[in-house]
Design a protein around this motif. Structure first.
Motif, short mmCIF file in Angstrom:
data_model
loop_
_atom_site.label_atom_id
_atom_site.label_comp_id
_atom_site.label_asym_id
_atom_site.label_seq_id
_atom_site.Cartn_x
_atom_site.Cartn_y
_atom_site.Cartn_z
N MET A 1 113.23 17.10 40.69
CA MET A 1 111.94 17.64 40.31
C MET A 1 110.93 16.50 40.24
N LYS A 2 109.83 16.69 40.93
CA LYS A 2 108.78 15.67 40.91
C LYS A 2 107.90 15.85 39.67
N LEU A 3 107.70 14.77 38.96
CA LEU A 3 106.86 14.81 37.77
C LEU A 3 105.38 14.79 38.16
N PRO A 4 104.53 15.47 37.40
CA PRO A 4 103.10 15.41 37.69
C PRO A 4 102.54 14.03 37.34
N ARG A 5 101.53 13.62 38.08
CA ARG A 5 100.87 12.35 37.78
C ARG A 5 99.86 12.60 36.67
N VAL A 6 99.91 11.74 35.67
CA VAL A 6 99.00 11.83 34.52
C VAL A 6 98.03 10.65 34.59
N ARG A 32 106.66 7.32 34.28
CA ARG A 32 106.36 6.48 35.44
C ARG A 32 105.27 7.04 36.34
N GLU A 33 104.97 8.30 36.26
CA GLU A 33 103.93 8.89 37.11
C GLU A 33 102.59 8.88 36.37
N MET A 34 102.12 7.70 36.05
CA MET A 34 100.90 7.55 35.27
C MET A 34 99.98 6.55 35.95
N GLU A 35 98.71 6.88 35.96
CA GLU A 35 97.71 5.90 36.36
C GLU A 35 96.79 5.68 35.16
N HIS A 58 100.29 -4.73 36.63
CA HIS A 58 100.46 -3.27 36.61
C HIS A 58 99.68 -2.63 37.75
N LYS A 59 100.40 -2.22 38.76
CA LYS A 59 99.76 -1.65 39.96
C LYS A 59 99.09 -0.31 39.68
N SER A 60 99.48 0.36 38.60
CA SER A 60 98.89 1.67 38.30
C SER A 60 97.58 1.56 37.52
N LEU A 61 97.13 0.33 37.26
CA LEU A 61 95.87 0.12 36.56
C LEU A 61 94.74 -0.03 37.57
N ARG A 62 93.71 0.77 37.40
CA ARG A 62 92.51 0.65 38.22
C ARG A 62 91.34 0.45 37.28
N SER A 63 90.51 -0.52 37.58
CA SER A 63 89.37 -0.79 36.71
C SER A 63 88.09 -0.79 37.54
N PHE A 64 87.03 -0.33 36.88
CA PHE A 64 85.72 -0.27 37.49
C PHE A 64 84.72 -0.88 36.52
N TYR A 65 83.75 -1.60 37.07
CA TYR A 65 82.81 -2.35 36.25
C TYR A 65 81.39 -1.86 36.51
N ASN A 76 82.99 8.10 31.08
CA ASN A 76 84.14 8.99 31.05
C ASN A 76 84.13 9.93 32.26
N ASN A 77 82.98 10.49 32.58
CA ASN A 77 82.87 11.35 33.76
C ASN A 77 83.12 10.56 35.05
N PHE A 78 82.66 9.32 35.08
CA PHE A 78 82.92 8.44 36.23
C PHE A 78 84.43 8.25 36.42
N ALA A 79 85.13 8.03 35.31
CA ALA A 79 86.59 7.84 35.37
C ALA A 79 87.27 9.10 35.90
N PHE A 80 86.85 10.26 35.42
CA PHE A 80 87.46 11.51 35.89
C PHE A 80 87.28 11.68 37.40
N LYS A 81 86.13 11.30 37.90
CA LYS A 81 85.88 11.41 39.34
C LYS A 81 86.77 10.48 40.15
N LYS A 82 87.16 9.35 39.57
CA LYS A 82 87.99 8.37 40.25
C LYS A 82 89.48 8.68 40.14
N SER A 83 89.84 9.59 39.25
CA SER A 83 91.26 9.85 38.99
C SER A 83 91.90 10.61 40.15
N ILE A 84 93.19 10.37 40.32
CA ILE A 84 93.97 11.09 41.32
C ILE A 84 95.13 11.83 40.67
N GLY A 85 95.17 11.83 39.35
CA GLY A 85 96.25 12.49 38.64
C GLY A 85 96.13 14.01 38.64
N ASP A 86 97.26 14.66 38.35
CA ASP A 86 97.29 16.11 38.21
C ASP A 86 96.72 16.52 36.84
N TYR A 87 96.88 15.65 35.88
CA TYR A 87 96.42 15.91 34.50
C TYR A 87 95.69 14.70 33.98
#
Length: 87
Positions: A1-6, A32-35, A58-65, A76-87
């Motif tokens: 079973m594949k876990l959802p990305r959070v 492990r399925e976390m960004e 940590h390869k799952s860390l993405r930062s924006f300045y 916060n809205n900017f972060a949501f737009k950049k996210s690729i997670g399921d949740y």
């Protein structure tokens, strides 16, 4: 079973005294399925340097300045737009 990305979104501003503990705590998770997306709201301290060091480990860390502090809601809205997670 594949876990959802959070996606965990963190908005920060001049948090050099706290961001290290925040990120360390997040990366202690055994899920492990976390960004992690950090939006730096134009910090004037060493926050960016700390974030860049964490990104090397940590390869799952993405930062924006952001060029100027746009406030929490915008960042916060900017972060949501950049996210690729399921949740």
């Amino acid at each position: 079973m594949k876990l959802p990305r959070v996606t965990v979104c963190v908005v920060t501003y001049n948090s050099q005294d706290y961001i290290r503990n925040c990120l360390t705590s997040l990366f202690k998770s055994d899920y492990r399925e976390m960004e992690v997306i950090v939006i730096d709201n134009s910090s004037q301290d060493k926050t960016k340097k700390i974030l860049e060091a964490f990104k090397k480990k940590h390869k799952s860390l993405r930062s924006f300045y952001l060029d100027k502090n746009m406030g929490f809601a915008y960042a916060n809205n900017f972060a949501f737009k950049k996210s690729i997670g399921d949740y």
